[in-house]
Scaffold this active site. Structure first.
Site, short mmCIF file in Angstrom:
data_model
loop_
_atom_site.label_atom_id
_atom_site.label_comp_id
_atom_site.label_asym_id
_atom_site.label_seq_id
_atom_site.Cartn_x
_atom_site.Cartn_y
_atom_site.Cartn_z
N TYR A 46 -8.30 6.98 -9.74
CA TYR A 46 -6.84 7.05 -9.05
C TYR A 46 -6.94 8.05 -7.86
CZ TYR A 46 -2.08 8.19 -8.18
OH TYR A 46 -0.97 8.69 -7.52
N ASP B 103 2.70 -9.69 -5.18
CA ASP B 103 1.77 -8.94 -6.25
C ASP B 103 0.79 -8.24 -5.05
OD1 ASP B 103 -0.05 -7.93 -7.53
OD2 ASP B 103 0.22 -9.54 -9.22
N1 LIG Z 1 5.23 9.12 -10.37
C1 LIG Z 1 4.52 9.87 -9.79
O1 LIG Z 1 4.38 11.04 -10.96
C2 LIG Z 1 3.67 10.04 -8.81
C3 LIG Z 1 2.72 11.06 -8.33
C4 LIG Z 1 1.95 11.23 -7.40
C5 LIG Z 1 1.94 9.92 -6.58
N2 LIG Z 1 2.92 8.95 -6.70
C6 LIG Z 1 2.63 7.91 -6.13
O2 LIG Z 1 3.88 7.29 -5.78
C7 LIG Z 1 4.08 5.99 -5.54
C8 LIG Z 1 5.27 5.34 -6.18
O3 LIG Z 1 4.97 5.54 -7.73
P1 LIG Z 1 6.23 5.66 -8.74
O4 LIG Z 1 6.04 6.52 -9.69
O5 LIG Z 1 7.53 5.63 -7.89
O6 LIG Z 1 6.00 4.19 -9.19
P2 LIG Z 1 6.96 3.39 -10.30
O7 LIG Z 1 8.19 3.88 -10.56
O8 LIG Z 1 6.17 2.85 -11.25
O9 LIG Z 1 7.14 1.91 -9.46
C9 LIG Z 1 6.16 0.98 -8.88
C10 LIG Z 1 6.70 -0.02 -7.96
O10 LIG Z 1 5.72 -0.66 -7.52
C11 LIG Z 1 5.99 -1.98 -7.95
N3 LIG Z 1 4.66 -2.49 -8.15
C12 LIG Z 1 3.66 -2.50 -9.40
N4 LIG Z 1 2.80 -3.07 -9.39
C13 LIG Z 1 2.99 -4.04 -8.24
C14 LIG Z 1 2.09 -4.98 -7.63
N5 LIG Z 1 1.12 -5.42 -8.13
N6 LIG Z 1 2.39 -5.69 -6.44
C15 LIG Z 1 3.65 -5.10 -5.87
N7 LIG Z 1 4.36 -4.01 -6.25
C16 LIG Z 1 4.08 -3.67 -7.39
C17 LIG Z 1 6.84 -1.97 -8.92
O11 LIG Z 1 7.63 -3.18 -8.94
P3 LIG Z 1 7.10 -4.51 -10.10
O12 LIG Z 1 6.78 -4.02 -11.12
O13 LIG Z 1 8.42 -5.30 -10.00
O14 LIG Z 1 6.18 -4.87 -8.96
C18 LIG Z 1 7.62 -0.78 -8.59
O15 LIG Z 1 8.68 -1.28 -7.79
C19 LIG Z 1 2.65 5.46 -5.88
O16 LIG Z 1 1.76 5.27 -4.77
C20 LIG Z 1 2.07 6.53 -6.84
O17 LIG Z 1 0.46 6.68 -6.70
C21 LIG Z 1 3.72 8.89 -8.09
#
Ligand SMILES: NC(=O)c1ccc[n+]([C@@H]2O[C@H](COP(=O)([O-])OP(=O)(O)OC[C@H]3O[C@@H](n4cnc5c(N)ncnc54)[C@H](OP(=O)(O)O)[C@@H]3O)[C@@H](O)[C@H]2O)c1
Length: 267
Positions: A156, A58
């Site tokens: 954020y 975490d």
């Molecule tokens: N999706 C978008 O639209 C978007 C846009 C711009 C930037 N981003 C950036 O891209 C990155 C990834 O985003 P995503 O959309 O791919 O996320 P996601 O699909 O929601 O996946 C989040 C990942 O992080 C893990 N996670 C969540 N809380 C955690 C914690 N406390 N400790 C360790 N792991 C944790 C989750 O697994 P567990 O729940 O098992 O921990 C999962 O593997 C982030 O930095 C985000 O800010 C995303």
């Protein structure tokens, strides 16, 4: 193009879903050995096989980043690549929030813990083993919102802006010793953050008086003026992360690569 990643050791955070899962899959398919961190393992991550170790962690725990890096060194003998991908809404939080007045002090603290301080700690742990190998590549997953301040998700956006600044500073300090540090800044990506029940699409749908699918397919691309007319796919981000992780990008450091469907309009 051979990315020359075969045998290299990578840590990927937030690896069980979304962008992190796509990055992990891509690095493994290029022959890298990967330590994948997330709180829980997902069936999709488990199915990848190969030189993959999952570390349950975490990232809200200040001790977690060093533990993840230590595991990579113990398991695979060193570290070449660190992908700080975990980020977005901290545990228990749903985004978007629509005004600066919405997040409390505690919300701000959690946002910075997850999106900035966990990266600070991971980099601190990674520098020594990377220097021992003569260098490495750090890729920080930021957001286009870091460069486009807006009333939505102010906490954020500020944390990601800090991440961009940190990335540039790190690239200056450690570039001469062979460590490259870059950001990849996605626009809206079709991941659980958007698609899951109670996620961003549902919140915007409630505001706009429509449904989740309409938000993902039409409302969000229009609202965010996406030039391509659609959300980004996780693999489209992962491919850029893999390129920056690769020695083929040896002259690229301190850069911010946007993968944003045309979200950012400024030159
Ligand atoms: N999706 C978008 O639209 C978007 C846009 C711009 C930037 N981003 C950036 O891209 C990155 C990834 O985003 P995503 O959309 O791919 O996320 P996601 O699909 O929601 O996946 C989040 C990942 O992080 C893990 N996670 C969540 N809380 C955690 C914690 N406390 N400790 C360790 N792991 C944790 C989750 O697994 P567990 O729940 O098992 O921990 C999962 O593997 C982030 O930095 C985000 O800010 C995303």
């Amino acid at each position: 193009m051979d990315l020359q990643l075969s045998g290299r050791v990578a840590v990927v955070t937030g690896a069980s879903k979304g962008i992190g899962l796509a990055v992990t899959r891509t690095l493994l398919s290029e022959g890298a050995r990967v330590v994948a961190a997330s709180r829980k393992v997902s069936p999709e991550l488990e199915a990848l096989g190969g030189d993959l170790v999952h570390v349950p962690a975490d990232l809200m725990d200040p001790e977690a980043p060093a533990r993840i890096v230590d595991r990579a060194v113990a398991e695979f003998g060193g570290l070449d690549i660190l992908v700080n991908n975990a980020g977005g809404p901290p545990p228990g939080v749903a985004l978007p929030r629509f005004s600066f007045l919405a997040p409390t002090d505690e919300d701000w603290r959690m946002m910075f813990e997850f999106n900035l301080f966990s990266v600070v700690r991971a980099v601190r742990a990674a520098v020594t083993p990377m220097l021992a190998r003569g260098g490495g590549s750090i890729v920080n997953v930021s957001s286009g919102s870091a460069r486009l301040p807006a009333p939505m998700n102010v906490d954020y956006n500020a944390a990601k802006a800090g991440l961009n600044n940190l990335t540039k500073a790190l690239s200056e300090e450690f570039g001469p010793q062979g460590i490259r540090v870059n950001t990849v800044s996605p626009g809206p990506v079709r991941t659980a953050w958007w698609t899951e029940s109670g996620g961003a699409a549902d919140i915007i749908a409630a505001q706009a008086g429509t449904d989740r699918d309409s938000v993902i397919e039409r409302v969000a691309p229009e609202m965010m003026s996406l030039t391509t007319g659609r959300l980004v796919e996780p693999q489209e981000v992962a491919d850029v992360v893999a390129l920056l992780a690769s020695p083929r990008s040896a002259a690229t450091t301190g850069a911010d690569f946007v993968v944003d469907a045309g979200f950012l309009k400024q030159v």
